[in-house]
Write a protein that holds these residues in place. Structure first.
Motif, PDB file in Angstrom:
ATOM      1  N   LEU A  99       0.815  -1.216   0.000  1.00  0.00           N
ATOM      2  CA  LEU A  99       0.000   0.000   0.000  1.00  0.00           C
ATOM      3  C   LEU A  99       0.851   1.268   0.000  1.00  0.00           C
ATOM      4  O   LEU A  99       1.933   1.292   0.602  1.00  0.00           O
ATOM      5  N   ASP A 100       0.356   2.331  -0.649  1.00  0.00           N
ATOM      6  CA  ASP A 100       0.922   3.659  -0.466  1.00  0.00           C
ATOM      7  C   ASP A 100       0.448   4.189   0.889  1.00  0.00           C
ATOM      8  O   ASP A 100      -0.532   3.692   1.447  1.00  0.00           O
TER       9      ASP A 100
ATOM     10  N   ALA B 257       4.903   7.869  -0.222  1.00  0.00           N
ATOM     11  CA  ALA B 257       4.325   8.739   0.812  1.00  0.00           C
ATOM     12  C   ALA B 257       3.405   9.743   0.130  1.00  0.00           C
ATOM     13  O   ALA B 257       3.817  10.422  -0.816  1.00  0.00           O
ATOM     14  N   ARG B 258       2.158   9.825   0.590  1.00  0.00           N
ATOM     15  CA  ARG B 258       1.204  10.766   0.002  1.00  0.00           C
ATOM     16  C   ARG B 258       0.620  11.667   1.089  1.00  0.00           C
ATOM     17  O   ARG B 258       0.192  11.177   2.144  1.00  0.00           O
TER      18      ARG B 258
ATOM     19  N   LEU C 219      -3.847  15.824   2.066  1.00  0.00           N
ATOM     20  CA  LEU C 219      -4.433  16.954   1.326  1.00  0.00           C
ATOM     21  C   LEU C 219      -4.327  16.724  -0.183  1.00  0.00           C
ATOM     22  O   LEU C 219      -5.265  17.002  -0.933  1.00  0.00           O
ATOM     23  N   ASP C 220      -3.198  16.202  -0.623  1.00  0.00           N
ATOM     24  CA  ASP C 220      -2.988  15.919  -2.044  1.00  0.00           C
ATOM     25  C   ASP C 220      -4.014  14.888  -2.526  1.00  0.00           C
ATOM     26  O   ASP C 220      -4.603  15.026  -3.609  1.00  0.00           O
ATOM     27  N   ILE C 221      -4.260  13.859  -1.716  1.00  0.00           N
ATOM     28  CA  ILE C 221      -5.209  12.802  -2.099  1.00  0.00           C
ATOM     29  C   ILE C 221      -6.621  13.386  -2.207  1.00  0.00           C
ATOM     30  O   ILE C 221      -7.311  13.202  -3.217  1.00  0.00           O
TER      31      ILE C 221
ATOM     32  N   GLY D 213       7.222  18.769  -2.356  1.00  0.00           N
ATOM     33  CA  GLY D 213       5.961  19.482  -2.507  1.00  0.00           C
ATOM     34  C   GLY D 213       5.121  18.953  -3.654  1.00  0.00           C
ATOM     35  O   GLY D 213       5.648  18.391  -4.605  1.00  0.00           O
ATOM     36  N   PHE D 214       3.794  19.149  -3.557  1.00  0.00           N
ATOM     37  CA  PHE D 214       2.924  18.686  -4.630  1.00  0.00           C
ATOM     38  C   PHE D 214       2.135  19.850  -5.231  1.00  0.00           C
ATOM     39  O   PHE D 214       1.182  19.654  -5.970  1.00  0.00           O
ATOM     40  N   ASP D 215       2.526  21.068  -4.892  1.00  0.00           N
ATOM     41  CA  ASP D 215       1.793  22.234  -5.376  1.00  0.00           C
ATOM     42  C   ASP D 215       2.799  23.368  -5.548  1.00  0.00           C
ATOM     43  O   ASP D 215       3.959  23.223  -5.195  1.00  0.00           O
TER      44      ASP D 215
END
Lengths: 190, 295
Positions: free
Chosen positions: B71-72, B115-116, B119-121, B159-161
């Motif tokens: 799993l992630d 690793a996620r 908030l991104d999900i 970062g994802f944003d």
């Protein structure tokens, strides 16, 4: 202000500088062209005795002890603003982190309360597998000789179910303790 | 949609509302969260300020357990996310580092489990239509200053944003029927442990955030980090006193607002556990939408 013999410093401090570069995973201080964008955007710069730009300048001049003794490396909150904004892509936050690791090794701890906080934090992780916040706060206050600091928050925190009275201990067959032992074997000063 | 769930230490104590509201929000959205058994502290932020290898090894044990389960990992706390992501990247980018970390943790971890950030999900993986379809009470009256802080957007690899003007949380709040404000301090640092260790420096860092949010016309702050929330919520009174100002700015986790819009009881989300009263604004939202009083 005294004259500084830069040529002499550069030669005699080369070994120390290489130590910093190695610890930081290969950051090159000479890449910095001293524009000061790191320092303009640093949220904690007002509490620092040298700006991040000045720390980079110390390293360019091989004045490693000046960098290690500065309170700047302790005030840095690790927010990474300098690193993402640097036009030369110098990882300044990583330099601060590395200088702090080396300063601890050499016993230059300019901000003792900050160092104490991190030591107690990791002690808690090593002994129970998790951070026990109540113990961390009380420990930092008692050893730091400020037993009543933030005491106003104690009861409200407990009544909101936000602070446990007893630490939680994970069942991991000593795996976390071995992580600490294994990094010590590889030279970590933890 | 199934994830390994890493709550982290704060979510079982000072950030308990974040855990409660994460579980409620995930339930409504059909996200299955499997809590990593006997997870350990990721070390943030003391680990990486003390020793680089230790800072990579502590999250690696949790990631290894998730990888074994295939799993992630969904991580609500911004600091836990940043440290876990740093570990995943270090292992993926260097075979040498992978081997060293595996020797230290005495487990296999190949960087397959990712690793996620929660908030991104919720804001980016899940379609905003799917979020909107679950809204039972629009967030009318909410004027949010979305506060991302440092660790969700910096450094770039983690970062994802956008690191200067992120929008994930703003878009989510708008999908829930709330308004957001444009403001200058959305990625400024709250001081992390500074308000605890160096109170005067810490208070000044917090004051600028409150002032900027208030000047932009916000009536609340929204965050995705338990350390940010504690600094902004618990210490708001201290900062008001030190600067002779009144902010009256409730501080929410984005999951609390999401759960509220999904019709979850406010107490089940922990909204009654804040230092700066949040229930006043919550009840205004519920009334504006024809909901009932729950104070």
């Amino acid at each position: 202000m005294n004259n500084i013999d830069l040529t002499g410093i550069r030669e005699s401090n080369n070994e120390k500088l290489q130590e910093v570069i190695k610890e930081s995973g290969g950051v090159r201080p000479e890449d910095c062209y001293q524009c000061g964008k790191c320092s303009a955007g640093c949220p904690a710069v007002f509490g620092m005795d040298n700006t991040p730009r000045q720390i980079m300048r110390f390293l360019q001049l091989s004045m490693v002890d000046e960098a290690l003794k500065s309170n700047t490396i302790w005030m840095c909150a690790g927010c990474q603003t300098c690193t993402v904004r640097c036009p030369k892509e110098v990882d300044i936050a990583r330099v601060m982190e590395s200088l702090r690791v080396l300063a601890r090794e050499k016993g230059y701890i300019t901000e003792k309360s900050i160092n104490l906080f991190h030591e107690l934090f990791l002690k808690s992780v090593e002994s129970t597998g998790r951070v026990y916040e109540m113990g961390l706060i009380l420990g930092a206050n008692i050893i730091g000789m400020k037993p009543l600091k933030d005491a106003e928050f104690g009861l409200p925190m407990i009544s909101r179910g936000k602070l446990a009275i007893i630490p939680h201990r994970i069942k991991d067959n000593g795996e976390v303790k071995r992580i600490f032992e294994n990094v010590r074997k590889r030279g970590a000063k933890v | 949609m199934k994830y390994a769930y890493f709550p982290g230490c704060s979510l079982s104590s000072t950030g308990i509302e974040y855990d409660l509201s994460t579980r409620e929000t995930a339930r409504v959205l059909g996200i299955d969260l499997w809590e990593i058994p006997e997870w350990n502290c990721c070390g943030a932020s003391s680990g990486h300020l003390t020793d680089h290898l230790l800072s990579l090894a502590l999250p690696a044990r949790n990631m290894a357990i998730a990888e074994e389960a295939g799993l992630d990992v969904a991580i609500p706390c911004a600091a836990c996310y940043a440290r876990s992501k740093a570990t995943e990247l270090a292992v993926s980018n260097s075979a040498e580092m992978k081997q060293e970390i595996e020797e230290v943790i005495e487990r296999k971890y190949e960087g397959k489990s990712k690793a996620r950030a929660l908030l991104d999900i919720i804001a980016n993986d899940i379609q905003s239509e799917d979020v909107k379809n679950n809204v039972q009470k629009e967030l009318k009256g909410i004027k949010a200053a979305c506060y991302y802080g440092c660790l969700l957007v910096r450094p770039l690899a983690v970062g994802f944003d956008d690191p200067e003007d992120p929008q994930s949380m703003d878009n989510l709040v708008k999908s829930l029927g709330g308004e957001t404000v444009d403001w200058a301090y959305k990625t400024e640092c709250c001081g992390a442990s500074c308000p605890t260790t160096m109170p005067e420096t810490g208070k000044k860092m917090l004051e600028r955030i409150f002032k900027s949010a208030k000047d932009a016309g916000a009536n609340c702050l929204v965050t995705a980090c338990p350390m940010c929330l504690n600094n902004l919520d618990m210490r708001q009174g201290q900062v008001e006193k030190a600067y002779s100002e009144k902010y009256d700015m409730p501080v929410f986790y984005f999951t609390e607002l999401t759960g509220l819009a999904f019709g979850v009881e406010p107490t089940k989300l922990g909204l009654n556990k804040h230092f700066v009263d949040a229930m006043g604004l919550v009840n205004e939202v519920l009334k504006a939408d024809g909901g009932r009083e729950t104070a």
